[in-house]
Design an enzyme around this catalytic site. Sequence first.
Site, PDB file in Angstrom:
ATOM      1  N   TYR A 138       0.823  -1.218   0.000  1.00 54.36           N
ATOM      2  CA  TYR A 138       0.000   0.000   0.000  1.00 54.36           C
ATOM      3  C   TYR A 138       0.855   1.266   0.000  1.00 54.36           C
ATOM      4  O   TYR A 138       0.369   2.355  -0.283  1.00 54.36           O
ATOM      5  CB  TYR A 138      -0.941   0.018   1.198  1.00 54.36           C
ATOM      6  CG  TYR A 138      -2.205  -0.774   1.007  1.00 54.36           C
ATOM      7  CD1 TYR A 138      -2.159  -2.138   0.748  1.00 54.36           C
ATOM      8  CD2 TYR A 138      -3.448  -0.175   1.079  1.00 54.36           C
ATOM      9  CE1 TYR A 138      -3.311  -2.877   0.568  1.00 54.36           C
ATOM     10  CE2 TYR A 138      -4.605  -0.900   0.919  1.00 54.36           C
ATOM     11  CZ  TYR A 138      -4.532  -2.249   0.657  1.00 54.36           C
ATOM     12  OH  TYR A 138      -5.692  -2.981   0.475  1.00 54.36           O
ATOM     13  N   LYS A 193       5.818 -14.411   3.112  1.00 57.02           N
ATOM     14  CA  LYS A 193       6.320 -15.307   2.063  1.00 57.02           C
ATOM     15  C   LYS A 193       7.843 -15.208   2.097  1.00 57.02           C
ATOM     16  O   LYS A 193       8.509 -14.914   1.102  1.00 57.02           O
ATOM     17  CB  LYS A 193       5.781 -14.923   0.690  1.00 57.02           C
ATOM     18  CG  LYS A 193       4.370 -15.432   0.393  1.00 57.02           C
ATOM     19  CD  LYS A 193       4.274 -16.962   0.324  1.00 57.02           C
ATOM     20  CE  LYS A 193       4.592 -17.487  -1.056  1.00 57.02           C
ATOM     21  NZ  LYS A 193       4.321 -18.964  -1.145  1.00 57.02           N
ATOM     22  N   ASP A 225       0.007 -18.255   1.723  1.00 57.76           N
ATOM     23  CA  ASP A 225      -0.882 -19.220   1.042  1.00 57.76           C
ATOM     24  C   ASP A 225      -1.306 -20.309   2.031  1.00 57.76           C
ATOM     25  O   ASP A 225      -2.485 -20.611   2.192  1.00 57.76           O
ATOM     26  CB  ASP A 225      -0.214 -19.815  -0.196  1.00 57.76           C
ATOM     27  CG  ASP A 225       1.224 -20.262   0.036  1.00 57.76           C
ATOM     28  OD1 ASP A 225       1.789 -19.988   1.122  1.00 57.76           O
ATOM     29  OD2 ASP A 225       1.783 -20.897  -0.869  1.00 57.76           O
ATOM     30  N   ASP A 249      -4.869  -7.494   4.434  1.00 57.51           N
ATOM     31  CA  ASP A 249      -6.166  -7.128   3.826  1.00 57.51           C
ATOM     32  C   ASP A 249      -6.884  -8.371   3.339  1.00 57.51           C
ATOM     33  O   ASP A 249      -8.092  -8.529   3.536  1.00 57.51           O
ATOM     34  CB  ASP A 249      -5.914  -6.170   2.666  1.00 57.51           C
ATOM     35  CG  ASP A 249      -7.206  -5.766   1.969  1.00 57.51           C
ATOM     36  OD1 ASP A 249      -7.272  -5.873   0.740  1.00 57.51           O
ATOM     37  OD2 ASP A 249      -8.160  -5.385   2.672  1.00 57.51           O
ATOM     38  N   ASP A 253     -10.312 -10.692   5.419  1.00 58.13           N
ATOM     39  CA  ASP A 253     -11.637 -10.985   4.849  1.00 58.13           C
ATOM     40  C   ASP A 253     -11.921 -12.489   4.931  1.00 58.13           C
ATOM     41  O   ASP A 253     -13.052 -12.896   5.237  1.00 58.13           O
ATOM     42  CB  ASP A 253     -11.726 -10.516   3.397  1.00 58.13           C
ATOM     43  CG  ASP A 253     -12.062  -9.027   3.301  1.00 58.13           C
ATOM     44  OD1 ASP A 253     -11.911  -8.316   4.308  1.00 58.13           O
ATOM     45  OD2 ASP A 253     -12.456  -8.576   2.201  1.00 58.13           O
TER      46      ASP A 253
HETATM   47  C1  IPM Z   1     -10.179  -2.683   4.217  1.00 55.20           C
HETATM   48  C2  IPM Z   1     -10.609  -2.189   2.859  1.00 55.20           C
HETATM   49  C3  IPM Z   1      -9.712  -1.020   2.478  1.00 55.20           C
HETATM   50  C4  IPM Z   1      -8.325  -1.572   2.147  1.00 55.20           C
HETATM   51  C5  IPM Z   1     -10.228  -0.178   1.339  1.00 55.20           C
HETATM   52  C6  IPM Z   1     -11.653   0.266   1.637  1.00 55.20           C
HETATM   53  C7  IPM Z   1      -9.330   1.043   1.193  1.00 55.20           C
HETATM   54  O1  IPM Z   1     -10.548  -3.242   1.930  1.00 55.20           O
HETATM   55  O2  IPM Z   1     -10.129  -1.826   5.128  1.00 55.20           O
HETATM   56  O3  IPM Z   1      -9.921  -3.879   4.373  1.00 55.20           O
HETATM   57  O4  IPM Z   1      -8.068  -1.939   0.993  1.00 55.20           O
HETATM   58  O5  IPM Z   1      -7.535  -1.639   3.099  1.00 55.20           O
HETATM   59 MN    MN Z   2     -10.122  -5.164   2.725  1.00 55.39          MN
END
Ligand code: IPM
Ligand code: MN
Length: 362
Positions: A138, A193, A225, A249, A253
């Site tokens: 990022y 990694k 992975d 990130d 999720d």
């Molecule tokens: C998160 C989201 C953000 C990211 C976006 C909304 C900028 O996916 O907070 O996980 O990519 O970090």
């Molecule tokens: Mn995210």
Amino acid sequence: MQTYDIATIEGDGIGPEVCQSAVSVLTEACGTQRLRFTQLGGGAAHYVKTGAVLPDDTYAACKASHAILHGAAGLPGVTYADGTEVGNDLHLQLRFRLDLFANVRPIRLYSGVQSPLRDWQPGQIDYVIVRENTEGLYASRGGGINLRGEVATDTLVVTRKGVERVARFCFELSRRRQGAPRDGQRRVTVCDKANILRTYAFFRAVCDEVAREYDDVQIDYAYADAITVHMLKKPDFYDVIVAENMFGDIISDLGAGTVGGLGIAASAELGETHGLFQGAHGSAPDIAGQNAASPLATILSGALMLRWLGEQHGDEALRRDADRVEQAVEAVLAAGQTVPRDLGGNASCTEITAAVCRQLAR
Ligand code: IPM
Ligand code: MN
């Protein structure tokens, strides 16, 4: 009793609905004198109107506040010339300019929620993913190369300072927890990694250096992975996972998916002096304005905000209020009468909000 100024950016899509829900719940939990919510402009719709996704006055108010509560930002089709989304820039600017280096993502299976992982029960999945939040891949946001539309590059940046501070944050966090559900062992798992890239081998080496200061916390390693399989097959093994920005990130999720989805995924983005709290789900414009969104991720992020404020300011009452908000959410889910749509029910955003407030008022 101290009053805390909360910079509140409702944002786009479902952001206003879930943010207003969290404000109602936090006010019910703490009373009207403890938290002062100031509504601030920002996000993709604000950019379309004014050309500014994060106006200077909003940034100044966030910088001066005790904490930032955010709904969501981003609208489809509102992009910069380079193709990246405008709405996300609100969020990313706050992260980088306020140096919010630890993105804390609890992965916890609540009573009343059915995990898609067969046979796992509440209490058996309870870990925290901590994503380094100010560098990694990022760091190249807005700085990548797109050459003649033929070749594009982004650079993965890993610094000693960045890794040291997020690793230390993780070991300290593990010390405040009860260890992994499987064996009660305080454990920090380094997700990387290192077998392939020198940046990740460096990430791991700096984590190893920090680990030497914490002989009561076990250090563990998992490639990015492989950990996706382990998170599905042995989620009870994990206590705290530390990862570079992009890996964090992605796996956060996946982790959220194992405990009900992004509708219940809270996040706390913490620096030395500032904190940003929001559900990690995004603006979901397809259901915006329908009272259909689950506010639980933002409510639980609000609980993280109370706990962080309590720790930052030695305010024990606020830390207790954080526990009460989480217990109220768990009681609503366990009762099974007011279930969000993303968890298989049909409750509206306002119905869920009212149910959590009723629990708090008991
Ligand atoms: C998160 C989201 C953000 C990211 C976006 C909304 C900028 O996916 O907070 O996980 O990519 O970090
Ligand atoms: Mn995210």
